[in-house]
Scaffold this motif. Structure first.
Motif, PDB file in Angstrom:
ATOM      1  N   LEU A 178       0.336  -1.121  -0.456  1.00  0.00           N
ATOM      2  CA  LEU A 178       0.025  -0.161   0.064  1.00  0.00           C
ATOM      3  C   LEU A 178       1.162   1.435   0.543  1.00  0.00           C
ATOM      4  CD1 LEU A 178      -2.407   1.672   0.148  1.00  0.00           C
ATOM      5  CD2 LEU A 178      -2.907   0.995   2.719  1.00  0.00           C
ATOM      6  N   GLY A 179       1.752   0.939   0.572  1.00  0.00           N
ATOM      7  CA  GLY A 179       3.065   2.446   1.119  1.00  0.00           C
ATOM      8  C   GLY A 179       3.205   2.742  -0.236  1.00  0.00           C
ATOM      9  N   LEU A 180       3.641   1.295  -1.122  1.00  0.00           N
ATOM     10  CA  LEU A 180       4.788   1.575  -1.882  1.00  0.00           C
ATOM     11  C   LEU A 180       4.160   2.520  -3.339  1.00  0.00           C
ATOM     12  CD1 LEU A 180       6.767  -0.664  -2.112  1.00  0.00           C
ATOM     13  CD2 LEU A 180       7.633   1.165  -1.902  1.00  0.00           C
ATOM     14  N   GLU A 181       2.368   1.697  -3.619  1.00  0.00           N
ATOM     15  CA  GLU A 181       1.275   1.794  -4.224  1.00  0.00           C
ATOM     16  C   GLU A 181       0.999   3.480  -3.862  1.00  0.00           C
ATOM     17  OE1 GLU A 181      -1.832  -0.561  -4.028  1.00  0.00           O
ATOM     18  OE2 GLU A 181      -1.135  -2.109  -5.038  1.00  0.00           O
ATOM     19  N   GLN A 182       1.088   4.150  -2.753  1.00  0.00           N
ATOM     20  CA  GLN A 182       0.837   5.835  -3.334  1.00  0.00           C
ATOM     21  C   GLN A 182       2.194   6.201  -3.032  1.00  0.00           C
ATOM     22  OE1 GLN A 182      -0.722   5.542   1.441  1.00  0.00           O
ATOM     23  NE2 GLN A 182      -2.419   5.580   0.276  1.00  0.00           N
ATOM     24  N   MET A 183       3.061   5.477  -2.866  1.00  0.00           N
ATOM     25  CA  MET A 183       4.573   6.574  -2.886  1.00  0.00           C
ATOM     26  C   MET A 183       4.738   7.012  -4.806  1.00  0.00           C
ATOM     27  SD  MET A 183       7.803   5.750  -1.007  1.00  0.00           S
ATOM     28  CE  MET A 183       9.085   6.987  -1.036  1.00  0.00           C
ATOM     29  N   GLU A 184       4.378   5.958  -5.335  1.00  0.00           N
ATOM     30  CA  GLU A 184       4.230   6.134  -7.081  1.00  0.00           C
ATOM     31  C   GLU A 184       3.453   8.310  -7.383  1.00  0.00           C
ATOM     32  OE1 GLU A 184       5.971   5.094 -10.658  1.00  0.00           O
ATOM     33  OE2 GLU A 184       6.329   3.714  -8.988  1.00  0.00           O
ATOM     34  N   ALA A 185       2.526   7.704  -7.125  1.00  0.00           N
ATOM     35  CA  ALA A 185       2.246   8.880  -7.555  1.00  0.00           C
ATOM     36  C   ALA A 185       2.854  10.316  -6.511  1.00  0.00           C
ATOM     37  CB  ALA A 185       0.733   9.381  -7.018  1.00  0.00           C
ATOM     38  N   ALA A 186       3.173  10.165  -6.058  1.00  0.00           N
ATOM     39  CA  ALA A 186       4.106  11.431  -5.338  1.00  0.00           C
ATOM     40  C   ALA A 186       5.745  11.723  -5.520  1.00  0.00           C
ATOM     41  CB  ALA A 186       4.138  11.244  -3.423  1.00  0.00           C
TER      42      ALA A 186
END
Length: 250
Positions: free
Chosen positions: A127-135
Motif C-alpha cells: 500500500l505504501g509503495l502504491e501511494q508513493m508512486e504518484a507522490a
C-alpha cells in the motif's frame, strides 16, 4: 487512574448467529472504548452478546483477530492518498503530511493497527509503495531527480509516522494522574543556570516532544532541502535544453 476495560453486556445472541464480519466490527467498537491493548476475547464476547467459544471458532487467538483488524484498517484507511501538484509541490506535500498526521493522531486504533502492528506487513508495504508512486512522480515533475524525489517523500513519511508513534507511545506509558512532559520539564529547568532553556520552554519549545511545533520545524527542514535541490537542478536542465536545441539540425 487508567480506564478499566469493561464491556456493556448485550442480550444473548442465538447460537450460530455470529460471523467473522460481525466479530471484526464489534472488535473495532470495543477497541474504541477500551483500547487495542485491553481488548480481550471474553470482553468481546460480552460486547457482542455471544459465548467466547463462538469467537474462538473463527479466531483461535487474539493475535489472529488483530491481524484481521489490521487488514481491515489497511483496506479502509481514511487519510487521503498522497497527491503532489508539481506546480505547488511544497504546499500540497505540506498539506498531505499534516492531514496524514491528523488522521492518525485522532484515531489511536488506526495508529496502533497500521503504524505499530502493521508497519512491517507485506500488505502495508505494498500500500505504501502504491501511494508513493504518484507522490514521487509529482516531485520529479516539479524538478527533483527520481532519487531525490523518492528520498524526499520517504523522509516526510518517516517524519509523520515517527511523530505519531512517539506521541502514541508517550500517551500509553505516561501516568494519567502525574504531570505531563512540559510540566516535568519546567520543574527541571533552573532559570539561573539555564536561562535560554527557561525562556524557550516558556514559549512552548520542548525537547523531544512530538508536538505540532516540533513536527512543523522538522517538516519544513525536509521541504527546504527539497526546494534547494530543485533550484540547484534548474540551471543544469536549462543548459541541457539549450545544448539539445543547438544540436538540432535546421
Amino acid at each position: 487512574m487508567a480506564k478499566q476495560a469493561t464491556a456493556q453486556k448485550r442480550p444473548r445472541r442465538e447460537r450460530g448467529s455470529i460471523n467473522p464480519e460481525d466479530i471484526i466490527k464489534g472488535a473495532f467498537e470495543l477497541a474504541e472504548e477500551v483500547s487495542i491493548d485491553n481488548l480481550s476475547m471474553p470482553l468481546l464476547g460480552k460486547h457482542l452478546g455471544v459465548g467466547v467459544t463462538s469467537i474462538y471458532w473463527y479466531f483461535r487467538k487474539k493475535d489472529d483477530l488483530l491481524n484481521a483488524m489490521t487488514d481491515r484498517a489497511l483496506r479502509q484507511i481514511v487519510f487521503e492518498s498522497p497527491y503532489v501538484d508539481a506546480a505547488n509541490w511544497r504546499e500540497s506535500l505540506h498539506s498531505h503530511a499534516h492531514n496524514m498526521r491528523k488522521t492518525f493522531m485522532t484515531s489511536p486504533i488506526l495508529c496502533d493497527l497500521v503504524l505499530i502492528r502493521g508497519a512491517l506487513s507485506a500488505k502495508a508495504l505494498r500500500l505504501g509503495l502504491e501511494q508513493m508512486e504518484a507522490a514521487v512522480a509529482g516531485l520529479v515533475e516539479a524538478g527533483l531527480s527520481p532519487e531525490d524525489a523518492f528520498d524526499t517523500y520517504s523522509a516526510v513519511s518517516v517524519h509523520v509516522r515517527g511523530s505519531v508513534v512517539l506521541a502514541r507511545l508517550y500517551e500509553k506509558t505516561r501516568s494519567l494522574d502525574g504531570p505531563d512532559f512540559s510540566a516535568g520539564e519546567a520543574a527541571t529547568i533552573d532559570s539561573e543556570t539555564m536561562p535560554l532553556m527557561a525562556a524557550l520552554s516558556a514559549k512552548g519549545h520542548h525537547i523531544g516532544v512530538p508536538n505540532t511545533m516540533n513536527f512543523e520545524y522538522g517538516l519544513n527542514c525536509i521541504l527546504d532541502h527539497a526546494a534547494r535541490l530543485i533550484d540547484e537542478g534548474r540551471p543544469a536542465k536549462k543548459a541541457s535544453a539549450r545544448r539539445k536545441t543547438s544540436a538540432t539540425p535546421r
